[in-house]
Each structure stands twice: as structure tokens, then as C-alpha cells.
Design an enzyme around this catalytic site. Structure first.
Site, PDB file in Angstrom:
ATOM      1  CE  LYS A  89      56.551  44.284  80.322  1.00 20.86           C
ATOM      2  NZ  LYS A  89      56.542  42.962  81.193  1.00 20.86           N
ATOM      3  CD  GLU A 111      54.731  46.634  71.391  1.00 17.50           C
ATOM      4  OE1 GLU A 111      54.896  47.923  71.060  1.00 17.50           O
ATOM      5  OE2 GLU A 111      55.611  46.219  72.183  1.00 17.50           O
ATOM      6  CB  SER A 377      60.566  40.690  86.682  1.00 19.27           C
ATOM      7  OG  SER A 377      59.714  39.492  86.633  1.00 19.27           O
TER       8      SER A 377
HETATM    9  C1  LIG Z   1      56.731  41.649  80.685  1.00 23.87           C
HETATM   10  C2  LIG Z   1      57.236  41.228  82.102  1.00 23.87           C
HETATM   11  C3  LIG Z   1      58.513  40.148  81.929  1.00 23.87           C
HETATM   12  C4  LIG Z   1      59.170  39.819  80.458  1.00 23.87           C
HETATM   13  O1  LIG Z   1      59.750  40.655  79.962  1.00 23.87           O
HETATM   14  P1  LIG Z   1      61.222  41.143  79.846  1.00 23.87           P
HETATM   15  O2  LIG Z   1      61.429  42.145  78.859  1.00 23.87           O
HETATM   16  O3  LIG Z   1      61.722  39.615  79.328  1.00 23.87           O
HETATM   17  O4  LIG Z   1      61.592  41.483  81.141  1.00 23.87           O
HETATM   18  C5  LIG Z   1      58.988  39.407  83.168  1.00 23.87           C
HETATM   19  N1  LIG Z   1      58.442  39.771  84.402  1.00 23.87           N
HETATM   20  C6  LIG Z   1      57.138  40.453  84.593  1.00 23.87           C
HETATM   21  C7  LIG Z   1      56.630  40.663  85.853  1.00 23.87           C
HETATM   22  C8  LIG Z   1      56.754  41.247  83.203  1.00 23.87           C
HETATM   23  O5  LIG Z   1      55.667  41.968  83.680  1.00 23.87           O
END
Ligand SMILES: *Cc1c(COP(=O)(O)O)cnc(C)c1O
Length: 397
Positions: A89, A111, A377
Site C-alpha cells: 500500500k 478512508e 502483498s
Molecule cells: C489492503 C491489502 C490487500 C487488498 O488490497 P488490494 O488493493 O486488492 O491489493 C491485499 N493484501 C494486503 C497485505 C493488504 O494490506
């Protein structure tokens, strides 16, 4: 076929900017300026510099040997979990704070649901010394206390959304109301590839650093910059958009979009938007969303807060609708199992969102010669309580 946004922000049938007149000035300012600003060399230098020295990029691309052995294929992990603040993010919030500065904005709003995007936003506001207000549903504030404390320590003000179900969609409504009332000095940082044009395209461009790195890292390690499959979880879709971006037009590369099925796609407690959703408008964008026959949004459910969203970004709606990407749904339990497997086989505790991507390895077909890139992610520290409950059998049955 074209998979990035056209100049009106459409991805095939999806996307666009369906906004009330009172938001028009804000969105139009952004739309008319974002490309010129982010393509500017000065902007790029500052963006790249911060990604390197503040976020810690490039994030490693790691051949997960024991996982590969188990699944009889080659699995490379793109380690977004190693970024500052623990997920992808921050790539987007760094980009948007630099953009906000160039637009002359002195106040940031955002938000947040689980608080992850709120923390990433509060972080870059502290970095730049800009006022930060994060709207969060009252229910989420109670559920996500550690992230509320983090945002406050970083100097942000967390404002509770008290209406409706007091969760993410209500926080979004409050943020939009704030933006309408403060059109001149305020920039609204949206945290995924959702919302009206230009947000989906802008956020995808900031996150595209992920696939830009995968290309040269894979080339260095395998001799080819092209994997056979890319697997990523999809909430709104920003980490997936980043991991796919530079490979969108290469049809030989399979794109796997992993959604949260919650308690099961047919259980009534799910967030598998591409299966359960239909075309409609949510947060200013025409896309797939979970809605009642008369168009009211259905509350999604997933154990993983980051995937608990009733829509999906318009790029992903188009990728799935056109057959370019394959959607896979993973339940809470399957994701939990996969998180433990990753921890034990690789010494990496993944975020529960990312664990959904790991679980897809059981659900899809691939060959032993294939090269798979799985976008990790985020890290799992924030989910430890959930993992421990699973381990001790608490809250089950
Ligand atoms: C917020 C988040 C997501 C989901 O958000 P996307 O916009 O779909 O990437 C996925 N993995 C993690 C670790 C997150 O913090």
C-alpha cells in the site's frame, strides 16, 4: 484487446467517473493534471528515490524452494511484505502524497477499513508534514485498535463514521462528504484501484513498480523476464494490478485473480465479487459489485479485512469478464491452512490476504516446467491473533 484505461478511464465496459456534480471540480482537477505531473522527470526522481531509500525497494523476488518442491513447479515470491509498513500500500500513498504536494494541497483525507491504508496514509503525511484525517467506521475502530493507535502516533486524526453499518462504506461516504466541503485545499488518497477515473489508472501506475521489478529480477534469475503465471489476491485489486501491469498485453502469461470466498461462495458470507457480483456503480466507477436486485450494496464478508470489499476495481472486472484473467475463490479456512504452510515451509508469515493467493496453488492447474510468480502483498504480523485462534482451535465450531 486493451487492458489499461482509455482516456476517459474505461476498461472495456467498466470504469469511468460516475460522480455527483458536487465532486466534479475535485475529480476534474485531478483528471486533467495527473498524467502531466506523474510523468514529469522531477516527480519520477523523487518518487523513485523514496521507494528506494524510504520504502526499501526493490523488494526481493525469492525462489521459494520448499514450496516449489511441494507443488512440483517453480514458485517465486515477490516480497511486498518487506516494504516499510509491511505491504504494497505504501507504493501508492508515496505516489499520491507527491502528487498532492504538486497540486498545492495542504490537507489529506483517506478512508480505511482495517486500518492498513490509514496507516500507509498517515505514514506519508508524517513524512511530508501534511495534516492527515482518516475516516474509519466506529465498528472498525473498535476491531482494529492497534492500527488506530499507529495512525494517532503518526500524527493523524482518526474520525469515526457513525452512520449505517459503521464500517468501510460509511467511512468512504464521510470522506467524500469532507472532500465536497473542502475542494480547494484537500486531496483524497484512495487506497486501491477503485473509485472514479483517474484513481484506478493512477493507483495502478504507482503500483506498477511491482511488475517493473519482476521483469528484471526474473530475467536475472531465470534468463527470461516472463513467468507463465502470476498469482495475486484481489480486494479492490491494487497489488494484483501492480503485479500484472507490465504483462497485461502478453497473452502467454496467465493472470490469476484470487478472491475471498469467506465461509463459502454460496454461504451468504462471502466477498467473491466476480462470482456473486453484477454490473453496477460503486464509489464512482462502473464495475462488478455485490448488490441486491434493487441495487443496494450487500455487506461482504471475509476473515481477511483487506479483501472484505463489495466491489472490485474496473480493470479487474474487465480482465475477468474478457477472460484475460482467471478468478479463483478461496475460503477463510483454505487461506488459514495456506498461511501455516507458507510459515512452516518458507519461514515467512504472510498477511491473511496474501495467504489467499498461496491457497490458489491447490486450485489451479500448471506444469512442472512453469514459472509462477506469487505476489506476497503483505506480512502477517497484523493477523497473528487470528492465526493463534486457528492454531488453538478457538472460535471454531
Ligand atoms: C489492503 C491489502 C490487500 C487488498 O488490497 P488490494 O488493493 O486488492 O491489493 C491485499 N493484501 C494486503 C497485505 C493488504 O494490506
Amino acid at each position: 484487446m486493451r487492458f489499461t484505461a482509455d482516456d476517459r478511464g474505461f476498461y472495456g465496459d467498466f470504469g469511468g467517473a460516475f460522480i455527483p456534480e458536487m465532486l466534479y471540480a475535485n475529480v476534474e482537477e485531478l483528471r486533467s493534471r495527473y498524467l502531466e505531473i506523474i510523468e514529469d522527470q522531477d516527480f519520477q526522481n523523487e518518487f523513485r528515490g523514496l521507494l528506494k531509500d524510504y520504502v526499501g525497494r526493490p523488494s526481493p523476488l525469492y525462489l521459494a524452494k520448499r514450496l516449489s518442491q511441494k507443488y512440483q513447479t517453480s514458485i517465486y515470491l515477490k516480497r511486498e511484505d518487506l516494504n516499510h509498513t509491511g505491504a504494497h500500500k505504501i507504493n501508492n500513498t508515496i505516489g499520491q502524497i507527491l502528487l498532492a504536494q504538486r497540486l498545492g494541497k495542504s490537507r489529506i483525507i483517506a478512508e480505511t477499513g482495517a486500518g492498513q491504508h490509514g496507516v500507509a496514509t498517515a505514514t506519508v503525511c508524517a513524512l511530508m508534514g501534511i495534516q492527515c484525517i482518516v475516516y474509519m467506521g466506529e465498528v472498525d475502530i473498535a476491531r482494529q485498535a492497534p492500527n488506530v493507535s499507529r495512525m494517532q502516533m503518526l500524527g493523524a486524526e482518526v474520525r469515526p463514521a457513525l452512520s449505517g453499518s459503521r464500517t468501510l462504506k460509511d467511512a468512504t461516504n464521510e470522506a467524500i462528504r469532507d472532500w465536497i466541503n473542502n475542494p480547494v485545499d484537500t486531496h483524497y488518497i484512495i487506497g486501491s484501484v477503485v473509485g472514479p477515473h483517474p484513481y484506478p489508472d493512477m493507483v495502478a501506475r504507482f503500483q506498477s513498480v511491482i511488475s517493473e521489478e519482476i521483469r528484471w529480477q526474473l530475467k536475472e534469475q531465470t534468463g527470461s523476464e516472463d513467468p507463465d503465471l502470476i498469482i495475486a489476491c484481489v480486494g479492490g485489486g491494487s497489488n494484483a494490478a501492480g503485479a500484472y501491469y507490465h504483462y497485461l498485453d502478453n497473452d502467454n502469461i496467465r493472470l490469476i485473480a484470487v478472491e475471498a470466498a469467506g465461509l463459502g461462495v454460496d454461504s451468504g458470507e462471502s466477498a467473491a465479487t466476480s462470482v456473486l457480483g453484477s454490473k453496477g456503480i460503486i464509489h464512482g466507477s462502473r464495475t462488478l459489485l455485490m448488490q441486491t436486485p434493487d441495487g443496494q450494496i450487500i455487506e461482504p464478508y471475509s476473515l481477511s479485512a483487506g479483501l472484505d470489499y463489495p466491489g472490485i476495481g474496473p480493470m479487474h472486472a474487465h480482465l475477468i469478464d474478457s477472460g484475460r484473467a482467471e478468478a479463483v475463490s478461496i475460503t477463510d479456512d483454505e487461506a488459514l491452512e495456506a498461511a501455516f504452510e507458507c510459515a512452516k515451509l518458507e519461514g515467512i508469515i504472510p498477511a491473511l490476504e496474501s495467504a489467499h493467493a498461496f491457497a490458489a496453488l491447490e486450485k489451479i492447474e500448471y506444469g512442472s516446467d512453469d514459472i509462477i510468480v506469487l505476489n506476497l502483498s503483505g506480512r502477517g504480523d497484523k493477523d497473528l491473533e487470528t492465526y493463534i485462534k486457528h492454531l488453538t482451535g478457538d472460535g471454531k465450531d
